[in-house]
Structures are given as C-alpha cells and as structure tokens.
Design an enzyme around this catalytic site. Sequence first.
Site, PDB file in Angstrom:
ATOM      1  N   ILE A  90       0.795  -1.066   0.113  1.00 33.61           N
ATOM      2  CA  ILE A  90       0.102   0.120   0.070  1.00 33.61           C
ATOM      3  C   ILE A  90       1.076   1.133  -0.062  1.00 33.61           C
ATOM      4  O   ILE A  90       1.876   1.327   0.853  1.00 33.61           O
ATOM      5  CB  ILE A  90      -1.147   0.043   1.334  1.00 33.61           C
ATOM      6  N   HIS A 107      -7.023  -4.535 -10.848  1.00 34.64           N
ATOM      7  CA  HIS A 107      -7.724  -5.433  -9.853  1.00 34.64           C
ATOM      8  C   HIS A 107      -8.486  -6.470 -10.174  1.00 34.64           C
ATOM      9  O   HIS A 107      -9.193  -6.205 -11.049  1.00 34.64           O
ATOM     10  CB  HIS A 107      -8.429  -4.318  -8.777  1.00 34.64           C
ATOM     11  N   ASP A 143      -8.262   0.098  -3.091  1.00 33.13           N
ATOM     12  CA  ASP A 143      -9.056  -0.266  -4.376  1.00 33.13           C
ATOM     13  C   ASP A 143     -10.514   0.666  -4.560  1.00 33.13           C
ATOM     14  O   ASP A 143     -11.368   0.161  -5.008  1.00 33.13           O
ATOM     15  CB  ASP A 143      -9.636  -1.646  -4.119  1.00 33.13           C
TER      16      ASP A 143
HETATM   17  C1  GRF Z   1      -3.088  -9.333 -11.366  1.00 32.39           C
HETATM   18  O1  GRF Z   1      -4.119 -10.341 -11.389  1.00 32.39           O
HETATM   19  C2  GRF Z   1      -3.838  -7.901 -10.848  1.00 32.39           C
HETATM   20  O2  GRF Z   1      -4.855  -7.999 -10.711  1.00 32.39           O
HETATM   21  C3  GRF Z   1      -3.378  -8.085  -9.476  1.00 32.39           C
HETATM   22  O3  GRF Z   1      -2.042  -8.879  -9.275  1.00 32.39           O
HETATM   23  C4  GRF Z   1      -2.146  -9.648 -10.394  1.00 32.39           C
HETATM   24  C5  GRF Z   1      -0.573  -9.224 -11.010  1.00 32.39           C
HETATM   25  O4  GRF Z   1      -0.341 -10.313 -11.883  1.00 32.39           O
HETATM   26  N1  GRF Z   1      -3.364  -6.894  -8.757  1.00 32.39           N
HETATM   27  P1  GRF Z   1       1.138 -10.347 -12.764  1.00 32.39           P
HETATM   28  O5  GRF Z   1       2.236  -9.737 -11.821  1.00 32.39           O
HETATM   29  O6  GRF Z   1       0.862  -9.035 -13.659  1.00 32.39           O
HETATM   30  O7  GRF Z   1       1.332 -11.347 -13.533  1.00 32.39           O
END
Ligand code: GRF
Length: 187
Positions: A90, A107, A143
């Site tokens: 955060i 997200h 979020d």
């Molecule tokens: C994604 O699914 C995103 O929604 C979440 O963290 C994940 C990151 O995945 N915040 P990556 O590292 O981009 O593969």
Amino acid sequence: MVKKKTCVFISGNGSNLKNLIYSSRNNNFPISIELVICNNKKAKGIIYAKKNSIPFLILNTKMRNFERIALKELKKYKIELICLAGFMRIISKEFINKFKRKIINIHPSLLPKYKGLNTFERILKDKEKKTGCTVHFVNENLDGGRVILQKSFLIKKSDNILSLKQKTQNLEYKAFPEAIVKIFRYN
Ligand code: GRF
C-alpha cells in the site's frame, strides 16, 4: 505522438508488465515504459525489464524511506504515469497526492466488489455468477478510486480458483492497455 513516460510497479510474475511492454511498442500506444520498480528481489517479472533493457529498481518497501527513494527515481526519469501491476504494498496518501490522478491500478474483481486480497476464494464462496477485472485510479482508499474500465465474464459451475485467475488475467491483458488508451484519448 509524444508518449507519456511511465513507470510500472510490480511485486511478482509481471505478466501485466510484459503485456504493457508489448502494447507500448505500438507507435500509437500513448505510453512508453521508462522504468520498473519492484519490491521483491525474487520477482519473476524483473526478467521482462531486463529483456527489454528497461531500467529497473528493486526497493525494500519495509524500509521507511522507500517512497522517498522511489520519488527521486520517478523524478529522474520524468515519469508522468504510474501503473500498479500486482504491486503488493500500500502506498501512502502523501505519495498518492504527489501523483494525483496519475497512478492507476489493475484489480482482479469487479470493484467495488471484492476489494483487497483473496478475491477468487471469496467470489467462489459467495457463488457469484459474474466476475472480471477493473482498472481504476488510485486514491487513498484501498481499491476505491474512480473506475476507468471493467471487463467481465460469466462464472461456470466447473470454475475453481485457478481457472478464475486465468480467465481474469486474460481479460486484464485487454483491459489495462484499453484503459490507458482511454485516459489519454483526449490529451
Ligand atoms: C493481477 O491479477 C492483478 O489483478 C493483481 O495482481 C496480479 C498481478 O499479476 N493486482 P502479474 O504479476 O501481472 O502476472
């Protein structure tokens, strides 16, 4: 087109980083990725920065001064947009205020539903019919910033945590670049 200088913050696999690097190669895509900041020295995603010769910085976010170091680096690279792509830390209100409306996050749920962690577990437990992903501006509420774009799909009876994650991530690879195009469309 003058591309907006962008920094991507990651903590893990970096598949969204990889996808954004790919999108940014298109001359008509509004951003160029000039810097990657990562808070996990073991993150797989760093490989995409290395492979594409993008400067990267590994920061220990347990250190109190990590935001100060990050800000210095963001200034050095004249960063105009920050994309949080799986950044598991955060960031402070003070930091957010310095980059007001210039930090976006992806997200894995249809916000405002399922803020925070373990989204897929909770979605399955609640027997939701639909889920997806959200790209939103970051404000001081977790979020909670204004939604830029969402993409959704219907959940099947056979879905489990892994399949929901895969389906959501496949949508993320479309949603993140589309959201970036959307915010710079009239600029
Ligand atoms: C994604 O699914 C995103 O929604 C979440 O963290 C994940 C990151 O995945 N915040 P990556 O590292 O981009 O593969």
